[in-house]
Motif scaffolding. Sequence first.
Motif, short mmCIF file in Angstrom:
data_model
loop_
_atom_site.label_atom_id
_atom_site.label_comp_id
_atom_site.label_asym_id
_atom_site.label_seq_id
_atom_site.Cartn_x
_atom_site.Cartn_y
_atom_site.Cartn_z
N LEU A 1 0.82 -1.20 0.00
CA LEU A 1 0.00 0.00 0.00
C LEU A 1 0.86 1.25 0.00
O LEU A 1 0.53 2.24 -0.67
N CYS B 1 -1.42 -2.72 -7.85
CA CYS B 1 -2.10 -1.85 -6.89
C CYS B 1 -3.60 -2.09 -6.92
O CYS B 1 -4.26 -2.12 -5.88
N GLN C 1 -7.80 -5.45 -0.09
CA GLN C 1 -8.03 -4.65 1.11
C GLN C 1 -9.50 -4.31 1.27
O GLN C 1 -10.05 -4.35 2.37
N ARG C 2 -10.16 -3.98 0.16
CA ARG C 2 -11.59 -3.65 0.21
C ARG C 2 -12.39 -4.87 0.67
O ARG C 2 -13.27 -4.77 1.53
N TRP D 1 -5.67 -3.24 -3.71
CA TRP D 1 -6.81 -2.46 -3.21
C TRP D 1 -8.07 -3.31 -3.15
O TRP D 1 -8.87 -3.19 -2.23
#
Length: 108
Positions: free
Chosen positions: A53, A69, A76-77, A73
């Motif tokens: 990140l 990335c 992570q979401r 992401w």
Amino acid sequence: MDGRTFARIVAVVFVAVAVTATALEMTRKVERPDNVAPQAPTALVPNSPGEGLRCCQTLGEAALHDSGCLRLWAEQRDRFLGLKAPFASSASGMATSPSPDASSSEAR
């Protein structure tokens, strides 16, 4: 012409110039070389999700087009929303428990 009228005319001209300058600045296109794609330095290869990140953060706007990335992401979401186990790889398959609808249909 009294002072108030003159001040109003100056204010209207100033606002017109400001609006015109803003419109011109918003329509101006920034020329970027197409052959140079911003890449993360090899020293910034992430070893953990937190480092990944931070690496994406250093890329700035170029991270929007970086597949690593975007994948990070998405993980992570999903982790934040509780859809996946923390940092589960996409190759490991479904890491979540079955939905309540799926378990009720199996019980029938």
